[in-house]
Design a protein around this motif. Structure first.
Motif, PDB file in Angstrom:
ATOM      1  N   LEU A  25       4.003   0.242  11.275  1.00 26.56           N
ATOM      2  CA  LEU A  25       3.116  -0.015  10.137  1.00 26.56           C
ATOM      3  C   LEU A  25       1.961   0.972  10.243  1.00 26.56           C
ATOM      4  O   LEU A  25       1.281   1.019  11.271  1.00 26.56           O
TER       5      LEU A  25
ATOM      6  N   TYR B  81       7.664  -5.333  -0.227  1.00 21.49           N
ATOM      7  CA  TYR B  81       6.273  -5.759  -0.067  1.00 21.49           C
ATOM      8  C   TYR B  81       6.010  -7.028  -0.864  1.00 21.49           C
ATOM      9  O   TYR B  81       6.543  -7.229  -1.951  1.00 21.49           O
TER      10      TYR B  81
ATOM     11  N   PHE C 166      -0.118   0.586   3.040  1.00 17.02           N
ATOM     12  CA  PHE C 166       0.523   0.054   4.245  1.00 17.02           C
ATOM     13  C   PHE C 166       1.957   0.591   4.297  1.00 17.02           C
ATOM     14  O   PHE C 166       2.871   0.002   3.733  1.00 17.02           O
TER      15      PHE C 166
ATOM     16  N   TYR D 292      -2.937  -7.918  12.926  1.00 17.07           N
ATOM     17  CA  TYR D 292      -1.633  -7.605  12.365  1.00 17.07           C
ATOM     18  C   TYR D 292      -0.550  -8.008  13.361  1.00 17.07           C
ATOM     19  O   TYR D 292      -0.587  -7.634  14.534  1.00 17.07           O
TER      20      TYR D 292
ATOM     21  N   ASP E 258      -9.890  -3.797   5.747  1.00 18.57           N
ATOM     22  CA  ASP E 258      -8.556  -3.828   6.355  1.00 18.57           C
ATOM     23  C   ASP E 258      -8.605  -4.376   7.779  1.00 18.57           C
ATOM     24  O   ASP E 258      -7.548  -4.587   8.396  1.00 18.57           O
TER      25      ASP E 258
ATOM     26  N   VAL F 235      -1.554   1.994   8.544  1.00 13.32           N
ATOM     27  CA  VAL F 235      -2.616   1.673   7.604  1.00 13.32           C
ATOM     28  C   VAL F 235      -3.296   2.985   7.250  1.00 13.32           C
ATOM     29  O   VAL F 235      -3.935   3.609   8.104  1.00 13.32           O
TER      30      VAL F 235
ATOM     31  N   ARG G  51      -0.313 -10.404   8.316  1.00 12.94           N
ATOM     32  CA  ARG G  51      -1.742 -10.169   8.538  1.00 12.94           C
ATOM     33  C   ARG G  51      -2.394 -11.546   8.656  1.00 12.94           C
ATOM     34  O   ARG G  51      -2.027 -12.480   7.929  1.00 12.94           O
TER      35      ARG G  51
END
Lengths: 118, 110
Positions: free
Chosen positions: A79, A58, A67, A92, A88, A81, A37
């Motif tokens: 991915l 993670y 996520f 990405y 957020d 979200v 990110r």
């Protein structure tokens, strides 16, 4: 060679909805993919490492239930979200590592996905 | 924890000059360093990798040095062009993951 694609390239969604981002290695197989990110004018921050066929790892501070990462094949990682909120909103980026077995294998990055949550 | 630092201020140079960007690291001894280019709104693009036993690596107009004593890597672009304007990131592998510096924005003026 070593091309990584992402889809979509940008997405705008309402707060509370879920968004899925796909990352594909187009001309090579990648047992490991990474999700980053990046906030404006900041560097890339690793969110998670995804290995094909197993659960993602993670980084500290990244909510695994928010996520969701799936690495179903050697060429695709996603991915999601979940219940997105304005904080957020970010850029990405995924990357995939060419699996030649060398410790110094280079990571190849996708073009990124701009997520804006209203 | 390991840290990797780049000059956060933008570097402005005139076309044709050599641009030199600096990357310093602490609390780690990477076996190799990587340099990437990132354009606005795009993912990073790999440029060069240099190993700890290599003092210097070249690729066309690019040159990278790696000084393990100073814990520093320098990235040079010779005969710079406006098209070289971008953010340049250095990174090293710590285990399975890449740790990035903050990047230095290069602006080459015609």
């Amino acid at each position: 060679g070593a091309v990584v694609s992402q889809h979509p390239s940008w997405v705008i969604c309402k707060s509370g909805t879920s968004v899925k981002i796909e990352c594909r290695s187009l001309d090579f197989q990648a047992t490991t993919m990474f999700w980053y990110r990046q906030f404006p004018k900041q560097s890339l921050m690793l969110m998670a490492t995804s290995n094909e066929g197993s659960k993602a790892t993670y980084e500290q501070g990244v909510e695994k239930d928010k996520f969701l990462i799936n690495h179903a094949s050697l060429t695709l990682s996603t991915l999601t979200v979940t219940s997105a909120h304005p904080e957020d909103s970010s850029f990405y980026i995924c990357s995939a590592r060419v699996t030649s077995g060398r410790a110094e294998d280079t990571q190849y990055f996708g073009p990124g996905t701009r997520l804006t949550v209203l | 924890s390991q840290k990797i630092e780049q000059n956060s201020e933008a570097l402005n140079i005139q076309e044709g000059k050599t641009a030199t960007l600096t990357c310093n690291y602490t609390n780690y001894s990477p076996a190799y360093l990587q340099w990437y280019r990132q354009d606005p709104g795009r993912g990073p693009v790999f440029l060069l990798l240099i190993r700890e036993n290599e003092k210097e690596k070249r690729k066309e107009r690019l040159k990278v040095t790696f000084d393990t004593t100073l814990k520093q890597s320098l990235f040079h672009i010779t005969a710079s062009q406006p098209a070289d304007s971008a953010t340049y990131l250095c990174a090293f592998n710590a285990g399975n993951m890449l740790t990035f510096g903050g990047g230095t924005r290069l602006m080459v003026k015609p």
